[in-house]
Write a protein that holds these residues in place. Structure first.
Motif, PDB file in Angstrom:
ATOM      1  N   VAL A   1     122.622  15.977   4.387  1.00 61.76           N
ATOM      2  CA  VAL A   1     123.921  15.703   5.027  1.00 61.76           C
ATOM      3  C   VAL A   1     124.757  16.981   5.063  1.00 61.76           C
ATOM      4  O   VAL A   1     125.392  17.313   6.084  1.00 61.76           O
ATOM      5  N   GLU A   2     124.753  17.718   3.954  1.00 60.65           N
ATOM      6  CA  GLU A   2     125.533  18.956   3.903  1.00 60.65           C
ATOM      7  C   GLU A   2     125.019  19.975   4.916  1.00 60.65           C
ATOM      8  O   GLU A   2     125.798  20.627   5.612  1.00 60.65           O
ATOM      9  N   LYS A   3     123.688  20.117   5.023  1.00 61.24           N
ATOM     10  CA  LYS A   3     123.128  21.040   6.005  1.00 61.24           C
ATOM     11  C   LYS A   3     123.465  20.608   7.429  1.00 61.24           C
ATOM     12  O   LYS A   3     123.782  21.435   8.290  1.00 61.24           O
ATOM     13  N   ALA A   4     123.388  19.302   7.672  1.00 63.56           N
ATOM     14  CA  ALA A   4     123.707  18.799   9.011  1.00 63.56           C
ATOM     15  C   ALA A   4     125.169  19.047   9.365  1.00 63.56           C
ATOM     16  O   ALA A   4     125.486  19.452  10.500  1.00 63.56           O
ATOM     17  N   MET A   5     126.078  18.840   8.416  1.00 61.58           N
ATOM     18  CA  MET A   5     127.491  19.060   8.682  1.00 61.58           C
ATOM     19  C   MET A   5     127.780  20.536   8.942  1.00 61.58           C
ATOM     20  O   MET A   5     128.633  20.879   9.779  1.00 61.58           O
ATOM     21  N   ASP A   6     127.061  21.427   8.249  1.00 57.27           N
ATOM     22  CA  ASP A   6     127.238  22.861   8.506  1.00 57.27           C
ATOM     23  C   ASP A   6     126.812  23.218   9.922  1.00 57.27           C
ATOM     24  O   ASP A   6     127.502  23.980  10.619  1.00 57.27           O
ATOM     25  N   GLN A   7     125.689  22.661  10.365  1.00 55.16           N
ATOM     26  CA  GLN A   7     125.224  22.945  11.727  1.00 55.16           C
ATOM     27  C   GLN A   7     126.133  22.324  12.778  1.00 55.16           C
ATOM     28  O   GLN A   7     126.383  22.918  13.835  1.00 55.16           O
ATOM     29  N   ILE A   8     126.660  21.137  12.489  1.00 52.75           N
ATOM     30  CA  ILE A   8     127.589  20.485  13.424  1.00 52.75           C
ATOM     31  C   ILE A   8     128.861  21.313  13.558  1.00 52.75           C
ATOM     32  O   ILE A   8     129.361  21.540  14.665  1.00 52.75           O
ATOM     33  N   GLU A   9     129.392  21.754  12.432  1.00 56.38           N
ATOM     34  CA  GLU A   9     130.598  22.595  12.479  1.00 56.38           C
ATOM     35  C   GLU A   9     130.343  23.889  13.247  1.00 56.38           C
ATOM     36  O   GLU A   9     131.175  24.333  14.055  1.00 56.38           O
ATOM     37  N   LYS A  10     129.168  24.489  13.026  1.00 53.32           N
ATOM     38  CA  LYS A  10     128.841  25.734  13.713  1.00 53.32           C
ATOM     39  C   LYS A  10     128.737  25.522  15.214  1.00 53.32           C
ATOM     40  O   LYS A  10     129.263  26.321  16.010  1.00 53.32           O
ATOM     41  N   TYR A  11     128.109  24.439  15.635  1.00 57.26           N
ATOM     42  CA  TYR A  11     127.937  24.162  17.061  1.00 57.26           C
ATOM     43  C   TYR A  11     129.272  23.862  17.741  1.00 57.26           C
ATOM     44  O   TYR A  11     129.583  24.393  18.817  1.00 57.26           O
TER      45      TYR A  11
ATOM     46  N   ASP B   1     134.218  43.218   3.583  1.00 58.90           N
ATOM     47  CA  ASP B   1     133.964  41.784   3.773  1.00 58.90           C
ATOM     48  C   ASP B   1     135.220  41.050   4.217  1.00 58.90           C
ATOM     49  O   ASP B   1     135.150  40.193   5.113  1.00 58.90           O
ATOM     50  N   ILE B   2     136.362  41.365   3.614  1.00 57.79           N
ATOM     51  CA  ILE B   2     137.589  40.654   3.984  1.00 57.79           C
ATOM     52  C   ILE B   2     138.041  41.027   5.389  1.00 57.79           C
ATOM     53  O   ILE B   2     138.651  40.226   6.098  1.00 57.79           O
ATOM     54  N   ILE B   3     137.733  42.252   5.825  1.00 60.59           N
ATOM     55  CA  ILE B   3     138.058  42.649   7.197  1.00 60.59           C
ATOM     56  C   ILE B   3     137.086  42.013   8.183  1.00 60.59           C
ATOM     57  O   ILE B   3     137.472  41.627   9.295  1.00 60.59           O
ATOM     58  N   GLU B   4     135.824  41.895   7.780  1.00 59.14           N
ATOM     59  CA  GLU B   4     134.795  41.322   8.658  1.00 59.14           C
ATOM     60  C   GLU B   4     135.056  39.848   8.957  1.00 59.14           C
ATOM     61  O   GLU B   4     134.525  39.304   9.936  1.00 59.14           O
ATOM     62  N   MET B   5     135.860  39.187   8.146  1.00 61.09           N
ATOM     63  CA  MET B   5     136.164  37.772   8.359  1.00 61.09           C
ATOM     64  C   MET B   5     136.701  37.507   9.758  1.00 61.09           C
ATOM     65  O   MET B   5     136.403  36.472  10.368  1.00 61.09           O
ATOM     66  N   ASP B   6     137.463  38.435  10.318  1.00 64.29           N
ATOM     67  CA  ASP B   6     138.073  38.215  11.627  1.00 64.29           C
ATOM     68  C   ASP B   6     137.041  38.206  12.751  1.00 64.29           C
ATOM     69  O   ASP B   6     137.306  37.655  13.817  1.00 64.29           O
ATOM     70  N   SER B   7     135.868  38.804  12.539  1.00 68.61           N
ATOM     71  CA  SER B   7     134.856  38.867  13.599  1.00 68.61           C
ATOM     72  C   SER B   7     134.019  37.601  13.695  1.00 68.61           C
ATOM     73  O   SER B   7     133.256  37.445  14.650  1.00 68.61           O
ATOM     74  N   LYS B   8     134.136  36.700  12.742  1.00 68.00           N
ATOM     75  CA  LYS B   8     133.353  35.471  12.744  1.00 68.00           C
ATOM     76  C   LYS B   8     134.069  34.390  13.544  1.00 68.00           C
ATOM     77  O   LYS B   8     135.300  34.382  13.654  1.00 68.00           O
ATOM     78  N   ARG B   9     133.286  33.461  14.083  1.00 62.31           N
ATOM     79  CA  ARG B   9     133.853  32.391  14.901  1.00 62.31           C
ATOM     80  C   ARG B   9     133.812  31.033  14.222  1.00 62.31           C
ATOM     81  O   ARG B   9     134.574  30.141  14.589  1.00 62.31           O
ATOM     82  N   VAL B  10     132.932  30.870  13.255  1.00 63.45           N
ATOM     83  CA  VAL B  10     132.764  29.582  12.579  1.00 63.45           C
ATOM     84  C   VAL B  10     133.540  29.608  11.266  1.00 63.45           C
ATOM     85  O   VAL B  10     133.479  30.608  10.530  1.00 63.45           O
ATOM     86  N   PRO B  11     134.294  28.555  10.945  1.00 67.19           N
ATOM     87  CA  PRO B  11     135.049  28.541   9.676  1.00 67.19           C
ATOM     88  C   PRO B  11     134.163  28.779   8.460  1.00 67.19           C
ATOM     89  O   PRO B  11     134.571  29.475   7.528  1.00 67.19           O
ATOM     90  N   ARG B  12     132.960  28.229   8.461  1.00 66.32           N
ATOM     91  CA  ARG B  12     132.067  28.427   7.310  1.00 66.32           C
ATOM     92  C   ARG B  12     131.686  29.894   7.163  1.00 66.32           C
ATOM     93  O   ARG B  12     131.577  30.407   6.036  1.00 66.32           O
TER      94      ARG B  12
END
Length: 506
Positions: free
Chosen positions: A219-229, A289-300
């Motif tokens: 369930v946790e893996k599925a929710m991560d993929q759902i959030e990413k999509y 790492d803290i600067i790289e956070m802005d380049s990501k699109r998924v909250p996870r």
């Protein structure tokens, strides 16, 4: 004399202990939900966890709706009474009782309809607006191609769902339905869109556990993929939207951090020694790492950047102290990393994670713990004052205005025990500060010189134009061609006669 030395040494130890204890201390209970549920709280949720905040939000919303209904009904009654009294005084005799009742009924129906329209959910209006826009313009999916990242995430999501067989098909349908629904709710506030996303996460997780009997780890893996999509597709619509003041908060925090550039690790009691090469590398990695956070699109993925940054901080503290780091050591160092890195769009990233991340990640686990500490660090930076740094208000004001630098003061008050490397470091920092001031003066003078050159060029151009206008160019007609020297001279007899060829006998 011996007693005096003993007292001095004891006082010095007490002062050292006092200085060690003056660091930033946050009790772990302060990071938890203030309702006492045991999950991590969040300043954006007024100290509640995600679950308790939604409960409080729903209660406040229902209370507000009820108060609005009561106010609308009271205003409606007052208008009806005023209308009835005015009609009875002006022309009650000319109207029959049946016509008066019919008019009153129509007026009441009109008011009730108006009130119902006013309190109807705005999603209907948004759907109508979306339908009108779609009728006027073709679908965006036809006009533009999906980005490479969106296509990649979609393919990965479909491949992942194949392992779930029948539940995977239902999950994909639910996600597509949710995306279509969100496309029709663009006019909703960002809080309402966040509420829709959180409801969707909760419903899908419950279906995975109850209806499809999926194990908790899957369930946790599925929710991560759902959030990413979902969030890869929704990112550009819900990250730092124009309807919020996220951008304004970003600029305020960035300006605040720039104004605090003079804060030293000693002021925050940061137990990190950057003179050690390994520690310096860890600090650089944490900032990256803290600067790289802005380049990501998924909250996870943004949370993963925060977690990596925090682990580098713990490693830096462990290497410096040669022992495991504590929570009291971690938060001051995190504040120092944020001040040193000044991450871009910090508030927007925090708000985006808070609004659209899977709530279970923020409530428990190391991701939730590190994210809560980051929120506390930002809140501390926003409220940082002289007392927080154990400074006098006069020194704090001088440092904030740039009149003086604490690094220069510290370099002038070295104790005999300080090594030469630290002294040289502060001398270099003082030189860098002076070079920075010289550079600012050079830039100012360069701008002034540039302005003077532009003004001089404009002045010369104007003078030339004035001279040209005063003395216009007079072009004379072209002179006639001169006759050949050997031709017969008709006009001028002073020229010599043409040359005649002569033959000499050899």
């Amino acid at each position: 004399c011996f007693c005096l030395l003993t007292l001095l040494s004891l006082n010095r130890k007490k002062m050292n202990l006092k200085s060690e204890r003056r660091g930033i201390h946050v009790d772990q209970s302060e990071l938890l939900c203030k309702k006492g549920c045991g999950y991590y709280g969040n300043p954006a949720w007024q100290g509640f966890c995600s679950k308790c905040w939604r409960e409080e939000y729903h209660k406040a919303r229902q209370k507000q709706i009820q108060e609005d209904w009561e106010l609308a009904e009271r205003l409606q009654r007052e208008e009806e009474e005023a209308y009835a009294s005015s009609q009875s005084t002006q022309g009650a005799q000319s109207l029959t009782f049946s016509k008066f009742e019919e008019k009153k009924t129509n007026e009441k129906t009109r008011k009730v309809t108006t009130v119902k329209k006013f309190f109807t959910a705005s999603s209907r209006t948004g759907a109508k607006k979306a339908e009108i826009q779609e009728a006027k313009a073709p679908s965006p999916s036809i006009n533009r191609q999906a980005s490479i990242e969106t296509d990649r995430v979609s393919k990965e999501f479909i491949e992942f769902l194949k392992t779930y067989h029948k539940p995977g098909q239902d999950i994909y349908k639910q996600c597509k339905l949710f995306l279509d629904t969100m496309n029709h709710k663009r006019d909703l506030s960002i809080e309402e869109q966040s509420e829709c996303a959180q409801d969707f996460y909760q419903n899908v997780a419950e279906k995975l556990q109850t209806r499809w009997k999926v194990p908790p780890e899957k369930v946790e893996k599925a929710m991560d993929q759902i959030e990413k999509y979902i969030m890869t597709r929704q990112y550009k619509y819900v990250f730092c939207p124009e309807t919020t003041d996220d951008e304004k908060k970003d600029l305020a925090v960035q300006k605040r951090i720039r104004a605090l550039h003079w804060v030293t690790p000693q002021m925050l009691c940061v137990p990190v020694n950057e003179e050690i090469p390994e520690v310096s590398d860890m600090v650089v990695k944490a900032i990256t790492d803290i600067i790289e956070m802005d380049s990501k699109r998924v909250p996870r993925d943004k949370l993963a950047c925060i977690t990596k940054c925090s682990k580098h901080i713990f490693n830096a503290i462990k290497i410096t102290k040669n022992e495991p780091a504590s929570a009291d050591d971690f938060l001051p160092t995190l504040i120092y990393i944020v001040l040193k890195g000044n991450p871009p769009r910090l508030q927007s990233n925090i708000q985006y994670i808070t609004r659209f991340c899977n709530p279970s990640r923020l409530m428990t686990g190391e991701d939730g713990y590190y994210f809560t500490n980051l929120c506390c660090a930002v809140a501390f930076i926003e409220k940082l004052d002289a007392q927080s740094l154990n400074l006098s208000q006069e020194d704090f004001d001088r440092f904030m205005t740039g009149q003086t630098s604490p690094k220069k003061q510290e370099s002038d008050s070295f104790s005999p025990d300080v090594c030469l490397g630290v002294k040289q470091m502060y001398k270099n920092l003082d030189l860098l500060s002076q070079l920075n001031e010289r550079q600012e003066r050079i830039v100012s003078e360069a701008k002034k010189l540039e302005k003077d050159l532009i003004d001089w060029t404009d002045g010369i151009t104007k003078e030339v134009q004035d001279i040209v206008e005063k003395y216009p160019l007079d072009i004379k007609p072209k002179n006639q061609a001169l006759a050949a020297i050997d031709s017969e001279n008709v006009e001028n007899d002073k020229l010599p006669p043409p040359l005649q060829p002569q033959v000499y006998a050899g």
